[in-house]
Design a protein around this motif. Structure first.
Motif, PDB file in Angstrom:
ATOM      1  N   GLU A 177      76.930  38.184 -45.974  1.00 50.73           N
ATOM      2  CA  GLU A 177      76.246  38.406 -47.246  1.00 50.73           C
ATOM      3  C   GLU A 177      77.214  38.549 -48.413  1.00 50.73           C
ATOM      4  OE1 GLU A 177      75.796  40.468 -44.626  1.00 50.73           O
ATOM      5  OE2 GLU A 177      73.913  39.706 -43.843  1.00 50.73           O
TER       6      GLU A 177
ATOM      7  N   ALA B 211      78.075  34.643 -49.277  1.00 51.58           N
ATOM      8  CA  ALA B 211      77.012  33.681 -49.566  1.00 51.58           C
ATOM      9  C   ALA B 211      76.534  33.854 -51.005  1.00 51.58           C
ATOM     10  CB  ALA B 211      75.851  33.878 -48.597  1.00 51.58           C
ATOM     11  N   LYS B 212      76.209  32.766 -51.632  1.00 53.39           N
ATOM     12  CA  LYS B 212      75.685  32.830 -52.995  1.00 53.39           C
ATOM     13  C   LYS B 212      74.195  33.190 -52.932  1.00 53.39           C
ATOM     14  CE  LYS B 212      79.074  30.025 -55.011  1.00 53.39           C
ATOM     15  NZ  LYS B 212      79.589  29.765 -56.278  1.00 53.39           N
ATOM     16  N   PRO B 213      73.683  33.947 -53.902  1.00 55.10           N
ATOM     17  CA  PRO B 213      72.269  34.317 -53.897  1.00 55.10           C
ATOM     18  C   PRO B 213      71.365  33.090 -53.992  1.00 55.10           C
ATOM     19  CG  PRO B 213      73.485  35.614 -55.511  1.00 55.10           C
ATOM     20  CD  PRO B 213      74.409  34.562 -55.005  1.00 55.10           C
ATOM     21  N   ASN B 214      70.255  33.116 -53.273  1.00 53.43           N
ATOM     22  CA  ASN B 214      69.294  32.027 -53.267  1.00 53.43           C
ATOM     23  C   ASN B 214      67.984  32.566 -53.840  1.00 53.43           C
ATOM     24  OD1 ASN B 214      67.619  29.894 -52.758  1.00 53.43           O
ATOM     25  ND2 ASN B 214      68.407  29.517 -50.702  1.00 53.43           N
ATOM     26  N   ALA B 215      67.619  32.129 -55.034  1.00 57.40           N
ATOM     27  CA  ALA B 215      66.452  32.656 -55.734  1.00 57.40           C
ATOM     28  C   ALA B 215      65.149  32.313 -55.010  1.00 57.40           C
ATOM     29  CB  ALA B 215      66.419  32.126 -57.164  1.00 57.40           C
ATOM     30  N   VAL B 216      65.057  31.162 -54.371  1.00 60.34           N
ATOM     31  CA  VAL B 216      63.820  30.770 -53.679  1.00 60.34           C
ATOM     32  C   VAL B 216      63.563  31.688 -52.487  1.00 60.34           C
ATOM     33  CG1 VAL B 216      62.705  28.909 -52.402  1.00 60.34           C
ATOM     34  CG2 VAL B 216      64.051  28.383 -54.431  1.00 60.34           C
ATOM     35  N   ILE B 217      64.580  31.921 -51.673  1.00 63.54           N
ATOM     36  CA  ILE B 217      64.432  32.806 -50.517  1.00 63.54           C
ATOM     37  C   ILE B 217      64.139  34.230 -50.981  1.00 63.54           C
ATOM     38  CG2 ILE B 217      65.615  33.752 -48.504  1.00 63.54           C
ATOM     39  CD1 ILE B 217      64.826  30.797 -48.260  1.00 63.54           C
TER      40      ILE B 217
END
Length: 84
Positions: A28, A31-37
């Motif tokens: 974590e 990893a880059k943040p994923n707005a959809v998830i």
């Protein structure tokens, strides 16, 4: 000259040297943040909390209340009148 670029301000842990094991265990952090998830998770948690609130209000509307037993667990019990 070194072909590595200098760490920029705000790079955080990505700019530090680390082992593959550290990166695998602490995924974590890299990893880059994923707005959809994140949006899907927010909708799922909100839906679960809403369903629990709905079921609780439904039982309370039927005349049940949450009673705490001696061992600390909560149980829904039907309201009883002393006049019956």
């Amino acid at each position: 000259m070194s072909d590595k670029k200098e760490p920029a301000p705000g790079d955080g842990l990505r700019s530090l040297r680390s082992t593959g094991l550290f990166r695998a265990v602490n995924f974590e952090l890299y990893a880059k943040p994923n707005a959809v998830i994140m949006a899907i998770g927010l909708v799922a948690i909100t839906g679960c909390a809403g369903y629990i609130a709905y079921m609780r209000s439904k039982y309370e509307g039927l005349g049940y209340y949450g009673a705490v037993k001696e061992d600390g667990t909560e149980e829904f019990v039907k309201r009883k009148s002393k006049w019956d």
